[in-house]
Design an enzyme around this catalytic site. Sequence first.
Site, mmCIF file in Angstrom:
data_model
loop_
_atom_site.group_PDB
_atom_site.id
_atom_site.type_symbol
_atom_site.label_atom_id
_atom_site.label_comp_id
_atom_site.label_asym_id
_atom_site.label_seq_id
_atom_site.Cartn_x
_atom_site.Cartn_y
_atom_site.Cartn_z
ATOM 1 N N GLN A 20 -54.724 -45.988 -94.555
ATOM 2 C CA GLN A 20 -55.135 -47.298 -95.039
ATOM 3 C C GLN A 20 -53.917 -48.087 -95.506
ATOM 4 O O GLN A 20 -53.028 -47.558 -96.160
ATOM 5 C CB GLN A 20 -56.122 -47.139 -96.191
ATOM 6 C CG GLN A 20 -56.763 -48.430 -96.648
ATOM 7 C CD GLN A 20 -57.904 -48.180 -97.628
ATOM 8 O OE1 GLN A 20 -58.346 -47.048 -97.797
ATOM 9 N NE2 GLN A 20 -58.384 -49.234 -98.265
ATOM 10 N N SER A 63 -52.263 -39.752 -95.894
ATOM 11 C CA SER A 63 -53.554 -39.943 -96.576
ATOM 12 C C SER A 63 -54.703 -39.847 -95.562
ATOM 13 O O SER A 63 -54.916 -38.799 -94.967
ATOM 14 C CB SER A 63 -53.551 -41.273 -97.331
ATOM 15 O OG SER A 63 -54.678 -41.401 -98.167
ATOM 16 N N LEU A 64 -55.431 -40.943 -95.344
ATOM 17 C CA LEU A 64 -56.502 -40.967 -94.355
ATOM 18 C C LEU A 64 -56.042 -40.409 -93.013
ATOM 19 O O LEU A 64 -56.789 -39.724 -92.301
ATOM 20 C CB LEU A 64 -56.993 -42.412 -94.185
ATOM 21 C CG LEU A 64 -57.777 -42.737 -92.917
ATOM 22 C CD1 LEU A 64 -59.152 -42.106 -92.972
ATOM 23 C CD2 LEU A 64 -57.862 -44.239 -92.710
ATOM 24 N N ARG A 74 -65.904 -40.437 -97.017
ATOM 25 C CA ARG A 74 -64.714 -40.621 -97.852
ATOM 26 C C ARG A 74 -64.510 -42.098 -98.197
ATOM 27 O O ARG A 74 -64.271 -42.455 -99.354
ATOM 28 C CB ARG A 74 -63.497 -40.074 -97.114
ATOM 29 C CG ARG A 74 -62.177 -40.113 -97.891
ATOM 30 C CD ARG A 74 -61.083 -39.546 -96.988
ATOM 31 N NE ARG A 74 -59.808 -39.324 -97.669
ATOM 32 C CZ ARG A 74 -58.809 -40.194 -97.712
ATOM 33 N NH1 ARG A 74 -58.944 -41.383 -97.139
ATOM 34 N NH2 ARG A 74 -57.665 -39.898 -98.329
ATOM 35 N N HIS A 83 -55.386 -41.372 -104.761
ATOM 36 C CA HIS A 83 -54.533 -40.214 -105.039
ATOM 37 C C HIS A 83 -54.200 -40.112 -106.522
ATOM 38 O O HIS A 83 -53.060 -39.865 -106.907
ATOM 39 C CB HIS A 83 -53.277 -40.259 -104.168
ATOM 40 C CG HIS A 83 -53.591 -40.236 -102.702
ATOM 41 N ND1 HIS A 83 -54.019 -39.096 -102.063
ATOM 42 C CD2 HIS A 83 -53.616 -41.233 -101.777
ATOM 43 C CE1 HIS A 83 -54.268 -39.387 -100.798
ATOM 44 N NE2 HIS A 83 -54.041 -40.673 -100.605
ATOM 45 N N GLN A 122 -56.820 -33.461 -101.277
ATOM 46 C CA GLN A 122 -55.868 -34.530 -101.006
ATOM 47 C C GLN A 122 -56.143 -35.829 -101.749
ATOM 48 O O GLN A 122 -55.239 -36.492 -102.236
ATOM 49 C CB GLN A 122 -55.845 -34.796 -99.494
ATOM 50 C CG GLN A 122 -54.832 -35.817 -99.051
ATOM 51 C CD GLN A 122 -55.392 -36.722 -97.985
ATOM 52 O OE1 GLN A 122 -56.385 -37.406 -98.200
ATOM 53 N NE2 GLN A 122 -54.769 -36.712 -96.823
#
Length: 315
Positions: free
Chosen positions: A15, A92-93, A117, A200, A249
């Site tokens: 993202q 991340s994603l 998510r 995060h 994560q």
Amino acid sequence: MPTSDIVVGALFPGQGSQFTGMADAWTTHPAAREVLDRCSEVMGKDIVELARDEAALGTTEIVQPAVFACDVAAFRVLEAEGVTFGAAAGHSLGEFAALVAAGALELEPAFEAVKVRGSAMQEASDATPSGMTAVIGLSPPDAAELCDVAGRGDVLQVANENAPTQVVLSGSIPAIERAEEVARSRGVKAIRLNVAGAFHSPLMKPASPAVREAIANLEFQEPRFPVVPNVSARPTTEPSALRDLISRQMVSPVRWERTMVAMVDDLEITTFAEAGPGEVLSKLARRCVKGASTSPVGSPEAAATFVSGLEGGAA
């Protein structure tokens, strides 16, 4: 057939890499079109149309599935062109796309988990005013010290260790504002990110139960090549480890600099393709590791250029 003897590392953006119309380029290639169609069926809406909607791309619940679909579409085109991959990592994603690319997860179940998510993170963000800011010019240890100074009891932590002197902080709005003020007083640039919340960080914990349940329902297979997860920044092919690390994560820092170093030092990969929209990871790679070649692949034309570079001996 492989295009060359060069083994490539696949990097998948997350993202923040999105832009309006990012899926359009992939509609012309059969391998990518198949991915978009399959993701659209799971989404219940046309991914290509959603990616043309600027307002929709401003929401976490839409942008995460859309970026994931474009990431995998880009990889499938490179794969169809005969590129040989030796490892994958996603920011991340993007780690979900890396798991699909490596064969650890199937496309549709992974997309369903990404949908969960995105929605859960949107809800967590709506519940608590929070955000993220990039600080340019501080190392991760120095950024952690800044968090100690500016936190003052509020949530504030290092969220992304992107490069040696590029770190993203995540936390409550008051803490983010204090961190930016302190950073600027020290001559350090701070740039607020256009995201819904404190990704995060512990502020994403309300989203954890739904995401953990979605991941628990996924069937993980041994990947065809190593994946380097964000949490550990260590290559692995162990399905149980991949499941555990992707589950953790969302509330853990993204250790991207260490991920790139591991790809080069541990796996001896020096040629990378950034599969998906934008070129954020290509720019970061040049700051993280020396002598590595990284190319953004955001269209079939860019994929063809990348393949031509491999055939010529340089990506």
